[in-house]
Design a protein around this motif. Structure first.
Motif, PDB file in Angstrom:
ATOM      1  N   PHE A 149      52.723 -10.471   0.868  1.00 25.24           N
ATOM      2  CA  PHE A 149      51.778  -9.360   0.803  1.00 25.24           C
ATOM      3  C   PHE A 149      51.766  -8.822  -0.622  1.00 25.24           C
ATOM      4  CE2 PHE A 149      55.825  -8.283   2.726  1.00 25.24           C
ATOM      5  CZ  PHE A 149      56.331  -7.304   1.880  1.00 25.24           C
ATOM      6  N   PHE A 150      50.633  -8.262  -0.988  1.00 28.78           N
ATOM      7  CA  PHE A 150      50.450  -7.744  -2.344  1.00 28.78           C
ATOM      8  C   PHE A 150      49.281  -6.768  -2.312  1.00 28.78           C
ATOM      9  CE2 PHE A 150      48.633 -12.008  -1.821  1.00 28.78           C
ATOM     10  CZ  PHE A 150      47.274 -11.763  -2.002  1.00 28.78           C
ATOM     11  N   PRO A 151      49.163  -5.922  -3.321  1.00 31.09           N
ATOM     12  CA  PRO A 151      48.062  -4.964  -3.324  1.00 31.09           C
ATOM     13  C   PRO A 151      46.814  -5.530  -3.988  1.00 31.09           C
ATOM     14  CG  PRO A 151      49.562  -4.450  -5.114  1.00 31.09           C
ATOM     15  CD  PRO A 151      50.143  -5.646  -4.395  1.00 31.09           C
ATOM     16  N   ALA A 152      45.653  -5.101  -3.491  1.00 32.86           N
ATOM     17  CA  ALA A 152      44.420  -5.276  -4.257  1.00 32.86           C
ATOM     18  C   ALA A 152      44.499  -4.406  -5.504  1.00 32.86           C
ATOM     19  CB  ALA A 152      43.214  -4.874  -3.403  1.00 32.86           C
ATOM     20  N   ILE A 153      43.563  -4.587  -6.425  1.00 31.46           N
ATOM     21  CA  ILE A 153      43.609  -3.835  -7.681  1.00 31.46           C
ATOM     22  C   ILE A 153      43.498  -2.333  -7.440  1.00 31.46           C
ATOM     23  CG2 ILE A 153      41.146  -3.998  -8.159  1.00 31.46           C
ATOM     24  CD1 ILE A 153      41.834  -4.349 -11.117  1.00 31.46           C
ATOM     25  N   ASP A 154      42.908  -1.926  -6.315  1.00 29.20           N
ATOM     26  CA  ASP A 154      42.798  -0.488  -6.003  1.00 29.20           C
ATOM     27  C   ASP A 154      43.872  -0.030  -5.018  1.00 29.20           C
ATOM     28  OD1 ASP A 154      41.859  -1.766  -3.764  1.00 29.20           O
ATOM     29  OD2 ASP A 154      40.004  -0.609  -3.584  1.00 29.20           O
ATOM     30  N   GLY A 155      44.852  -0.900  -4.747  1.00 31.05           N
ATOM     31  CA  GLY A 155      46.007  -0.496  -3.948  1.00 31.05           C
ATOM     32  C   GLY A 155      45.961  -0.842  -2.478  1.00 31.05           C
ATOM     33  N   PRO A 201      46.679  -2.734   0.695  1.00 34.35           N
ATOM     34  CA  PRO A 201      47.670  -3.783   0.960  1.00 34.35           C
ATOM     35  C   PRO A 201      47.034  -4.991   1.643  1.00 34.35           C
ATOM     36  CG  PRO A 201      47.947  -1.977   2.523  1.00 34.35           C
ATOM     37  CD  PRO A 201      46.885  -1.542   1.564  1.00 34.35           C
ATOM     38  N   LEU A 202      47.296  -6.169   1.090  1.00 32.61           N
ATOM     39  CA  LEU A 202      46.726  -7.411   1.597  1.00 32.61           C
ATOM     40  C   LEU A 202      47.826  -8.297   2.164  1.00 32.61           C
ATOM     41  CD1 LEU A 202      44.298  -8.188  -1.374  1.00 32.61           C
ATOM     42  CD2 LEU A 202      43.810  -6.870   0.706  1.00 32.61           C
ATOM     43  N   GLU A 203      47.542  -8.926   3.298  1.00 33.28           N
ATOM     44  CA  GLU A 203      48.481  -9.834   3.965  1.00 33.28           C
ATOM     45  C   GLU A 203      48.067 -11.274   3.685  1.00 33.28           C
ATOM     46  OE1 GLU A 203      51.079  -9.025   6.255  1.00 33.28           O
ATOM     47  OE2 GLU A 203      50.857  -6.886   5.853  1.00 33.28           O
ATOM     48  N   ALA A 204      49.052 -12.155   3.495  1.00 37.14           N
ATOM     49  CA  ALA A 204      48.747 -13.535   3.098  1.00 37.14           C
ATOM     50  C   ALA A 204      49.798 -14.493   3.633  1.00 37.14           C
ATOM     51  CB  ALA A 204      48.673 -13.633   1.579  1.00 37.14           C
ATOM     52  N   TRP A 205      49.443 -15.769   3.596  1.00 39.62           N
ATOM     53  CA  TRP A 205      50.415 -16.846   3.791  1.00 39.62           C
ATOM     54  C   TRP A 205      50.555 -17.612   2.484  1.00 39.62           C
ATOM     55  CZ3 TRP A 205      46.955 -18.628   8.326  1.00 39.62           C
ATOM     56  CH2 TRP A 205      47.308 -17.972   9.512  1.00 39.62           C
ATOM     57  N   TYR A 206      51.795 -17.950   2.162  1.00 38.07           N
ATOM     58  CA  TYR A 206      52.025 -18.956   1.119  1.00 38.07           C
ATOM     59  C   TYR A 206      52.489 -20.226   1.819  1.00 38.07           C
ATOM     60  CZ  TYR A 206      53.776 -21.658  -2.723  1.00 38.07           C
ATOM     61  OH  TYR A 206      53.984 -22.687  -3.617  1.00 38.07           O
ATOM     62  N   ASN A 242      49.797 -26.615  -3.078  1.00 39.86           N
ATOM     63  CA  ASN A 242      50.316 -25.359  -2.564  1.00 39.86           C
ATOM     64  C   ASN A 242      49.123 -24.455  -2.276  1.00 39.86           C
ATOM     65  OD1 ASN A 242      53.270 -25.880  -3.261  1.00 39.86           O
ATOM     66  ND2 ASN A 242      52.369 -26.001  -5.299  1.00 39.86           N
ATOM     67  N   ILE A 243      49.265 -23.560  -1.297  1.00 38.94           N
ATOM     68  CA  ILE A 243      48.128 -22.726  -0.887  1.00 38.94           C
ATOM     69  C   ILE A 243      48.577 -21.276  -0.726  1.00 38.94           C
ATOM     70  CG2 ILE A 243      46.409 -22.313   0.922  1.00 38.94           C
ATOM     71  CD1 ILE A 243      46.935 -25.395   1.664  1.00 38.94           C
ATOM     72  N   LEU A 244      47.797 -20.379  -1.310  1.00 43.40           N
ATOM     73  CA  LEU A 244      47.921 -18.944  -1.038  1.00 43.40           C
ATOM     74  C   LEU A 244      46.618 -18.512  -0.391  1.00 43.40           C
ATOM     75  CD1 LEU A 244      49.553 -16.237  -1.442  1.00 43.40           C
ATOM     76  CD2 LEU A 244      48.121 -15.892  -3.478  1.00 43.40           C
ATOM     77  N   THR A 245      46.676 -18.090   0.862  1.00 42.75           N
ATOM     78  CA  THR A 245      45.455 -17.690   1.576  1.00 42.75           C
ATOM     79  C   THR A 245      45.664 -16.303   2.163  1.00 42.75           C
ATOM     80  OG1 THR A 245      43.846 -18.318   3.269  1.00 42.75           O
ATOM     81  CG2 THR A 245      46.144 -18.936   3.694  1.00 42.75           C
ATOM     82  N   TYR A 246      44.711 -15.411   1.915  1.00 37.79           N
ATOM     83  CA  TYR A 246      44.913 -13.996   2.231  1.00 37.79           C
ATOM     84  C   TYR A 246      43.741 -13.437   3.031  1.00 37.79           C
ATOM     85  CZ  TYR A 246      41.796 -13.282  -1.811  1.00 37.79           C
ATOM     86  OH  TYR A 246      40.732 -13.323  -2.686  1.00 37.79           O
ATOM     87  N   ARG A 296      44.901  -8.943   9.072  1.00 38.94           N
ATOM     88  CA  ARG A 296      46.008  -7.974   9.117  1.00 38.94           C
ATOM     89  C   ARG A 296      46.114  -7.164   7.830  1.00 38.94           C
ATOM     90  NH1 ARG A 296      50.152 -12.401  11.676  1.00 38.94           N
ATOM     91  NH2 ARG A 296      49.254 -12.438  13.766  1.00 38.94           N
ATOM     92  N   SER A 297      45.140  -7.309   6.930  1.00 37.64           N
ATOM     93  CA  SER A 297      45.177  -6.527   5.691  1.00 37.64           C
ATOM     94  C   SER A 297      44.829  -5.075   5.964  1.00 37.64           C
ATOM     95  CB  SER A 297      44.227  -7.121   4.647  1.00 37.64           C
ATOM     96  OG  SER A 297      44.796  -8.285   4.063  1.00 37.64           O
TER      97      SER A 297
END
Length: 309
Positions: free
Chosen positions: A45-51, A53-58, A112-116, A123-124
């Protein structure tokens, strides 16, 4: 449209439903996970530029690889796809969309894949009071994903390609336009089914009830009332000239919810010196088109291989 021309009550119900879909889409569940398709993965998980919270799979490649695909998704889907075979998510087309099939092809090809999940979907987290911009707010998520990669000790060393689908593609174009410096090192992009919402809302509404799509001002007003934007503001055409990396545009030929000319215009406007256009044939159903690369990955993998290997 003349000022005296008004929709019937039945047409207005369709207009309201289309406006609500565009402005405040219903979340759909992340129904399946990569391990069901034989892929190890990590929740990140990581933030968008405006904060937001985004959920992802690596999803790491099966063997050591310096190749990374950053993938996002259409509306109203998420990183898995869409539970369109189940109520109530079957309302547009009773078809499951499962992006894990195409991600498995990329995984097996050494990527490798990062999908968010985009904001307000999957779930973001929620942003902008839950309003969707079909790219006009979601570009902030694309920036956040790239910043996450650039700040990561391992991912930052990888060669990057973008798989930016529909709403996610519209968002990606704006992210590149606003922050070209972040994307200078991106090798290429595959851009399936990006769409202008003026075309989509008209054709989709008419497919539900003929004539419902012939009231663009009313559709716009209902979208604004629901917290969204005017349809003319939601199009990849606004930013396509700023796309500089090799880009493959993909559309369903004869898509009954859009117009072929819309995708062709996006392609013509692309600023990329190296670009190509691929038509998905044999269906006029957009939802079927989203599953195409899961069954026929050759053009998808071919484009990434050409520019990343």
């Amino acid at each position: 449209m003349s000022s005296t021309n008004q929709p019937t009550p039945e047409q207005f119900e369709v207009i309201k439903a289309v406006a609500d879909f565009s402005a405040k889409p219903m979340r759909s569940p992340v129904l399946r996970t990569p391990d069901e398709h034989g892929m190890a993965y990590t929740d990140v998980f990581f933030p968008a530029i405006d904060g937001v919270p985004l959920e992802a799979w690596y999803i790491p490649a099966p063997s050591d690889s310096n190749l990374l695909i950053i993938a996002n998704h259409p509306l109203p889907m998420n990183r898995y796809g869409l539970a369109g075979h189940l109520e109530p998510w079957d309302v547009m087309d009773p078809t499951e969309i499962n992006f894990l099939f195409e991600l498995k092809h990329l995984h097996d090809a050494g990527y490798n894949i990062l999908t968010y999940d985009l904001r307000n979907l999957g779930r973001s987290g929620s942003g902008g009071n839950g309003a969707c911009g079909v790219g006009r707010y979601e570009w902030r998520d694309c920036v956040g994903a790239k910043q996450y990669v650039d700040n990561h000790p391992e991912l930052s060393k990888m060669k990057v390609g973008l798989l930016s689908r529909c709403t996610g593609g519209n968002a990606q174009y704006e992210a590149i336009s606003r922050h070209p410096e972040l994307f200078r090192n991106v090798s290429c992009m595959v851009s399936p089914l990006v769409v202008s919402m003026e075309v989509f809302t008209k054709n989709y509404a008419n497919s539900v009830l003929q004539g419902s799509g012939e009231f663009p001002e009313i559709i716009d007003f209902e979208q604004i009332k629901a917290g969204g934007l005017k349809n003319s503001e939601m199009t990849p055409h606004l930013f396509a000239k700023d796309i500089f990396m090799p880009t493959l545009i993909v559309q369903v030929r004869g898509d009954k919810w859009t117009e072929d000319s819309d995708g062709e215009k996006t392609y013509e406007l692309l600023g990329a010196k190296e670009k190509d256009f691929f038509w998905i044939e044999g269906t006029t159903r957009r939802w079927v088109g989203y599953n195409y690369f899961g069954q026929h990955p050759e053009r998808l993998i071919g484009w990434f291989d050409k520019y990343m290997k």
